[in-house]
Design an enzyme around this catalytic site. Structure first.
Site, PDB file in Angstrom:
ATOM      1  N   TYR A 105       0.221  61.569  35.025  1.00 30.37           N
ATOM      2  CA  TYR A 105       1.232  60.808  34.346  1.00 30.37           C
ATOM      3  C   TYR A 105       1.635  59.255  34.654  1.00 30.37           C
ATOM      4  O   TYR A 105       1.677  58.699  33.863  1.00 30.37           O
ATOM      5  CB  TYR A 105       2.615  61.875  34.561  1.00 30.37           C
ATOM      6  CG  TYR A 105       3.493  61.217  33.482  1.00 30.37           C
ATOM      7  CD1 TYR A 105       3.794  61.929  32.328  1.00 30.37           C
ATOM      8  CD2 TYR A 105       4.929  60.894  33.969  1.00 30.37           C
ATOM      9  CE1 TYR A 105       4.741  61.580  31.581  1.00 30.37           C
ATOM     10  CE2 TYR A 105       5.836  60.557  33.098  1.00 30.37           C
ATOM     11  CZ  TYR A 105       5.880  60.996  31.917  1.00 30.37           C
ATOM     12  OH  TYR A 105       7.044  60.590  31.048  1.00 30.37           O
ATOM     13  N   LYS A 135       1.212  56.025  32.136  1.00 33.33           N
ATOM     14  CA  LYS A 135       2.383  55.318  31.872  1.00 33.33           C
ATOM     15  C   LYS A 135       2.278  53.971  32.540  1.00 33.33           C
ATOM     16  O   LYS A 135       2.895  52.865  31.785  1.00 33.33           O
ATOM     17  CB  LYS A 135       3.782  56.086  32.588  1.00 33.33           C
ATOM     18  CG  LYS A 135       3.906  57.220  31.911  1.00 33.33           C
ATOM     19  CD  LYS A 135       3.951  57.151  30.088  1.00 33.33           C
ATOM     20  CE  LYS A 135       4.487  58.322  29.440  1.00 33.33           C
ATOM     21  NZ  LYS A 135       4.715  58.161  28.041  1.00 33.33           N
TER      22      LYS A 135
END
Length: 269
Positions: free
Chosen positions: A173, A177
């Site tokens: 993640y 991002k």
């Protein structure tokens, strides 16, 4: 001496800074907790919103709810892991409405795995959705926006684009991002001459189903609240204002930026 300060029609120009009437907005992933709030806000502001996602039932369900309130909305299928599906969805919106003024990319997933147990399958899935999907959604929308002479692109990120999370398995993640931040900056530079702005909105934890594990873990929730200077977890509507800003003429001179909607977390680290 000649006046260089431009003459402004305040009554008209400032009143319409956030006007979204008749703007065509494409929202992949727009039926999640945050996306739904954004879709409602844009539609209520007069935009024609198309919600898209893998769960066609949810996309069409949200569109139906908005339509019942007299708002211009529809829902279409989209598999963000398929570049051909992305292109077909974007082209269909442009064909139906004549253009795409705004892309609001709400797509994002998390597969929590500790570093020593990260699987190739899970990592690749997060990459395909969070980063590769954003790349080709932006490309497909930009083709139509460039031809039309301008537009807006807004991506939803997370404070995890800047901050790691202690003792949690956020490798996939955080890395996707974080990479999306640079993708936004690069796209902003490539599209600036075409009148297209590209920005990102990065919230901290927001009250949606995605953070149920936080809400149901008193120890983790209390630790989180102690770290947020404003002392609360975000509500979906907290994210709406920043997104509306980047979608509207109010942000006409802003591009390549990330707005952290985090109650002050990134200012205090």
């Amino acid at each position: 001496m000649e006046r260089i300060t431009p003459t402004i029609d305040f009554a008209t120009e400032l009143t319409n800074l956030f006007d979204m009437r008749d703007k065509v907005v494409f929202m992949p992933g727009g039926y999640g907790g945050i996306g739904e709030a954004i879709a409602w806000a844009l539609a209520l502001a007069g935009a024609r919103v198309t919600v898209a996602g893998r769960d066609t039932g949810k996309a069409e369900g949200l569109a139906l709810a908005l339509t019942k309130h007299g708002l211009a909305t529809d829902g279409i299928p989209l598999d963000v892991e398929s570049v051909s599906s992305i292109r077909e969805a974007v082209d269909s919106v442009a064909e139906r409405h004549g253009r795409i003024d705004v892309l609001v990319n709400c797509v994002g997933i998390q597969r929590e795995e500790p570093l020593l147990k990260v699987s190739e399958e899970a990592y690749d899935e997060v990459y395909r959705v969070n980063l590769k999907g954003a790349m080709f959604l932006a490309q497909a929308a930009a083709k139509h926006q460039t031809a039309a002479g301008g537009g807006r692109q807004v991506h939803l990120l997370s404070v995890r684009a800047q901050l790691g999370l202690r003792d949690r398995g956020y490798s996939a993640y955080c890395s996707t991002k974080g990479a999306l931040v640079m993708l936004i900056k690069q796209h902003a530079m490539e599209l600036a001459r075409d009148g297209i702005t590209v920005n990102g909105v990065a919230p901290t934890f927001v009250y949606t189903e995605m953070i149920r594990h936080v809400i149901e873990n008193p120890e983790f929730r209390n630790q989180l609240l102690e770290r947020i200077p404003l002392g609360r977890i975000a509500d979906p509507k907290d994210v709406v204002g920043p997104v509306m800003f980047f979608c509207s003429d109010a942000s006409a001179f802003v591009t390549g930026q990330i707005m952290y909607v985090d109650g002050g977390i990134t200012a205090s680290q």
